[in-house]
Design an enzyme around this catalytic site. Sequence first.
Site, mmCIF file in Angstrom:
data_model
loop_
_atom_site.group_PDB
_atom_site.id
_atom_site.type_symbol
_atom_site.label_atom_id
_atom_site.label_comp_id
_atom_site.label_asym_id
_atom_site.label_seq_id
_atom_site.Cartn_x
_atom_site.Cartn_y
_atom_site.Cartn_z
ATOM 1 N N LYS A 170 -12.460 30.428 1.539
ATOM 2 C CA LYS A 170 -12.288 29.217 0.723
ATOM 3 C C LYS A 170 -11.762 29.696 -0.631
ATOM 4 O O LYS A 170 -12.515 30.196 -1.462
ATOM 5 C CB LYS A 170 -13.642 28.508 0.555
ATOM 6 C CG LYS A 170 -13.574 27.015 0.189
ATOM 7 C CD LYS A 170 -12.777 26.665 -1.037
ATOM 8 C CE LYS A 170 -13.568 26.868 -2.319
ATOM 9 N NZ LYS A 170 -12.724 26.488 -3.526
ATOM 10 N N GLY A 201 -10.001 23.759 -0.320
ATOM 11 C CA GLY A 201 -10.882 22.651 -0.677
ATOM 12 C C GLY A 201 -11.594 22.902 -1.988
ATOM 13 O O GLY A 201 -11.362 23.915 -2.654
ATOM 14 N N GLY A 203 -14.849 23.540 -4.539
ATOM 15 C CA GLY A 203 -16.032 24.390 -4.510
ATOM 16 C C GLY A 203 -17.299 23.674 -4.076
ATOM 17 O O GLY A 203 -17.953 24.097 -3.111
ATOM 18 N N PRO A 204 -17.657 22.579 -4.755
ATOM 19 C CA PRO A 204 -18.930 21.932 -4.403
ATOM 20 C C PRO A 204 -18.909 21.256 -3.019
ATOM 21 O O PRO A 204 -19.953 20.846 -2.529
ATOM 22 C CB PRO A 204 -19.105 20.874 -5.504
ATOM 23 C CG PRO A 204 -18.208 21.318 -6.613
ATOM 24 C CD PRO A 204 -17.061 22.028 -5.965
ATOM 25 N N GLY A 207 -16.668 24.872 -0.467
ATOM 26 C CA GLY A 207 -17.321 26.137 -0.832
ATOM 27 C C GLY A 207 -18.794 26.105 -0.496
ATOM 28 O O GLY A 207 -19.345 27.027 0.119
ATOM 29 N N GLU A 245 -19.541 38.947 -7.300
ATOM 30 C CA GLU A 245 -18.759 39.537 -8.400
ATOM 31 C C GLU A 245 -18.659 38.466 -9.466
ATOM 32 O O GLU A 245 -17.935 37.492 -9.288
ATOM 33 C CB GLU A 245 -17.352 39.919 -7.919
ATOM 34 C CG GLU A 245 -17.310 41.037 -6.910
ATOM 35 C CD GLU A 245 -17.728 42.374 -7.497
ATOM 36 O OE1 GLU A 245 -17.707 42.522 -8.744
ATOM 37 O OE2 GLU A 245 -18.094 43.255 -6.713
ATOM 38 N N CYS A 279 -12.138 39.199 -15.463
ATOM 39 C CA CYS A 279 -13.594 39.323 -15.629
ATOM 40 C C CYS A 279 -13.978 40.656 -16.256
ATOM 41 O O CYS A 279 -14.971 40.755 -16.947
ATOM 42 C CB CYS A 279 -14.313 39.114 -14.308
ATOM 43 S SG CYS A 279 -13.573 40.002 -12.941
ATOM 44 N N GLU A 369 -18.825 34.762 -21.919
ATOM 45 C CA GLU A 369 -17.509 35.048 -21.360
ATOM 46 C C GLU A 369 -16.569 33.903 -21.741
ATOM 47 O O GLU A 369 -16.794 32.760 -21.360
ATOM 48 C CB GLU A 369 -17.603 35.167 -19.838
ATOM 49 C CG GLU A 369 -16.296 35.573 -19.200
ATOM 50 C CD GLU A 369 -16.443 35.862 -17.712
ATOM 51 O OE1 GLU A 369 -16.996 35.006 -16.987
ATOM 52 O OE2 GLU A 369 -15.995 36.931 -17.270
HETATM 53 P P1 NAP Z 1 -16.145 28.965 -10.282
HETATM 54 O O1 NAP Z 1 -16.398 27.521 -10.265
HETATM 55 O O2 NAP Z 1 -17.279 29.902 -10.189
HETATM 56 O O3 NAP Z 1 -15.081 29.263 -9.107
HETATM 57 C C1 NAP Z 1 -15.086 30.347 -8.200
HETATM 58 C C2 NAP Z 1 -14.972 29.872 -6.770
HETATM 59 O O4 NAP Z 1 -16.212 29.239 -6.369
HETATM 60 C C3 NAP Z 1 -13.893 28.813 -6.542
HETATM 61 O O5 NAP Z 1 -13.344 28.970 -5.257
HETATM 62 C C4 NAP Z 1 -14.703 27.536 -6.638
HETATM 63 O O6 NAP Z 1 -14.063 26.414 -6.075
HETATM 64 C C5 NAP Z 1 -15.953 27.926 -5.892
HETATM 65 N N1 NAP Z 1 -17.116 27.079 -6.154
HETATM 66 C C6 NAP Z 1 -17.345 26.274 -7.226
HETATM 67 N N2 NAP Z 1 -18.523 25.651 -7.099
HETATM 68 C C7 NAP Z 1 -19.058 26.035 -5.914
HETATM 69 C C8 NAP Z 1 -20.262 25.737 -5.201
HETATM 70 N N3 NAP Z 1 -21.166 24.895 -5.702
HETATM 71 N N4 NAP Z 1 -20.467 26.323 -4.006
HETATM 72 C C9 NAP Z 1 -19.570 27.180 -3.497
HETATM 73 N N5 NAP Z 1 -18.418 27.504 -4.105
HETATM 74 C C10 NAP Z 1 -18.162 26.948 -5.305
HETATM 75 O O7 NAP Z 1 -15.308 29.347 -11.562
HETATM 76 P P2 NAP Z 1 -14.297 28.378 -12.364
HETATM 77 O O8 NAP Z 1 -14.883 27.016 -12.536
HETATM 78 O O9 NAP Z 1 -13.014 28.438 -11.706
HETATM 79 O O10 NAP Z 1 -14.254 29.138 -13.767
HETATM 80 C C11 NAP Z 1 -15.294 28.933 -14.716
HETATM 81 C C12 NAP Z 1 -15.654 30.232 -15.409
HETATM 82 O O11 NAP Z 1 -16.012 31.225 -14.448
HETATM 83 C C13 NAP Z 1 -14.535 30.899 -16.195
HETATM 84 O O12 NAP Z 1 -14.374 30.369 -17.453
HETATM 85 C C14 NAP Z 1 -14.982 32.329 -16.204
HETATM 86 O O13 NAP Z 1 -15.894 32.520 -17.240
HETATM 87 C C15 NAP Z 1 -15.671 32.503 -14.881
HETATM 88 N N6 NAP Z 1 -14.808 33.146 -13.851
HETATM 89 C C16 NAP Z 1 -15.042 34.428 -13.513
HETATM 90 C C17 NAP Z 1 -14.246 35.046 -12.575
HETATM 91 C C18 NAP Z 1 -14.466 36.458 -12.154
HETATM 92 O O14 NAP Z 1 -13.550 37.088 -11.648
HETATM 93 N N7 NAP Z 1 -15.656 37.006 -12.313
HETATM 94 C C19 NAP Z 1 -13.190 34.356 -11.982
HETATM 95 C C20 NAP Z 1 -12.977 33.022 -12.329
HETATM 96 C C21 NAP Z 1 -13.797 32.446 -13.260
HETATM 97 P P3 NAP Z 1 -13.128 25.527 -7.064
HETATM 98 O O15 NAP Z 1 -11.905 26.313 -7.251
HETATM 99 O O16 NAP Z 1 -12.900 24.271 -6.332
HETATM 100 O O17 NAP Z 1 -13.899 25.326 -8.324
#
Ligand code: NAP
Length: 462
Positions: A170, A201, A203-204, A207, A245, A279, A369
């Site tokens: 996903k 799709g 995340g919520p 995912g 990660e 990150c 972050e």
């Molecule tokens: P995120 O929501 O954690 O997204 C990462 C992945 O998880 C995406 O595929 C996301 O889908 C999915 N996801 C979201 N909610 C989920 C849930 N409840 N259950 C399962 N999967 C779920 O991150 P973001 O909103 O894109 O970014 C927010 C912050 O995260 C950034 O500002 C940054 O600080 C941090 N971040 C860190 C990394 C890293 O490499 N460590 C990478 C990206 C972001 P969707 O795409 O649909 O949200």
Amino acid sequence: MKAHDGMYIDGAWRPAAGRDTIAVVNPADEQVIAEVPAGGAEDVDAAVRAARAALPAWAATAPAERAARIAALRDVLVARKDEIAETVTAELGAPLPFSQAVHAGVPILVAGSYAGLAASYAFEEKVGNSTVYAEPVGVVGAITPWNYPLHQIVAKVAPALAAGCTIVLKPAEDTPLTAQLFAEAVHEAGVPAGVFNLVTGLGPVAGQALAEHEGVDLVSFTGSTAVGRKIGATAGAAVKRVALELGGKSANVILPSADLAKAVGVGVANVMGNSGQTCSAWTRMLVHTSQYDEAVALAAEAAAKYGDRIGPLVNAKQHARVRGYIERGVAEGARLVAGGPEAPREQGYFVSPTVFADVTPEMTVAQEEIFGPVVSLIRYEDEDDALRIANGTVYGLAGAVWAGDEAEAVAFARRMDTGQVDINGGRFNPLAPFGGYKQSGVGRELGSHGLAEYLQTKSLQF
Ligand code: NAP
Ligand code: MG
């Protein structure tokens, strides 16, 4: 941009169960460039069933055959390198040269490394009167972010394939086109039907359905700490393996004996690359008080030079979030010496390369972050002070140490609570384990350590 209107399940593109779609936006001009289906629980279930059905045969293949398929996948990525770079540039916004060198180049290196490891790894060893087998964990649910769209996928899928696991991916909603291109590459490489499956799709929805699915044996997640925490809890309740990660707030520690101009220049470039959406970026620069003013001037100059070579942030939400952090830094008393919260262009989610001086370790910009092109310069009095500041966040993903000689830098690096440290600007190594101490995560990616995440051990006694 080319987009599939289905999910890649069991070796074919199939219509989604529902009618919801995701609009893919080019963050450089805010135009919709494609639409892809937004999958739900039904699509996830079909994908997990396909992965489960394909597991016994794939798990039983000889490692040399798995190595050959991964090598073929690497070759397809090489052949389609330009297309990959253009796709990442279109949906993430990274400048094309950066997409070519990093977003397309690094996954090719990583896929190649796993073709090698699949062939050479000791999947069987003798321990006294026992034979110990490294067997695949099973069906992997992989959830990836948008910041390095192809790298994050390959860093999970390549070792999972090498281990003999099957996969449901996903990808991030912001970068589904790169994921679809990757599914095409897997298909072209001759990976058997059902071994790799893609469900685009939200995340919520998709995912969460994947993380909760009882047919998934291991959830491998890269993204925010907030979501990672939830996924870890869900996996724990189901007694499932999990790899996380998560975020970082890494320190770039410049010791007084270092080449200051080089350390500051490389440090600023490390944060500005990918518009700060990395990150492992060294977002806190720690400088001895005697060199602090000179470092501030050098950093401001380096950021100004970066100027319009920087790409936009991925979406409107990140754009607002990062600018909010910059405003917060100003409000808490940090001194702007480059950039600022104003949007530098009328269109696109751009933020100017930003440098903060007079940052104290407890300020929000030094603790949280930001995920944008913002570097904070923090002053230290002596080495113990530097270590306290470097280790003084909830994170521990990466870092850098600069010193006149390597031994001095290594001695400092060994005291840092962090998973990866670059010594005097050390080069990227696709075989080096990558992952976090503390709240930066659980588990490691890349190299043989990354492969081990997808294996479980069985011992036979004779
Ligand atoms: P995120 O929501 O954690 O997204 C990462 C992945 O998880 C995406 O595929 C996301 O889908 C999915 N996801 C979201 N909610 C989920 C849930 N409840 N259950 C399962 N999967 C779920 O991150 P973001 O909103 O894109 O970014 C927010 C912050 O995260 C950034 O500002 C940054 O600080 C941090 N971040 C860190 C990394 C890293 O490499 N460590 C990478 C990206 C972001 P969707 O795409 O649909 O949200
Ligand atoms: Mg999200």
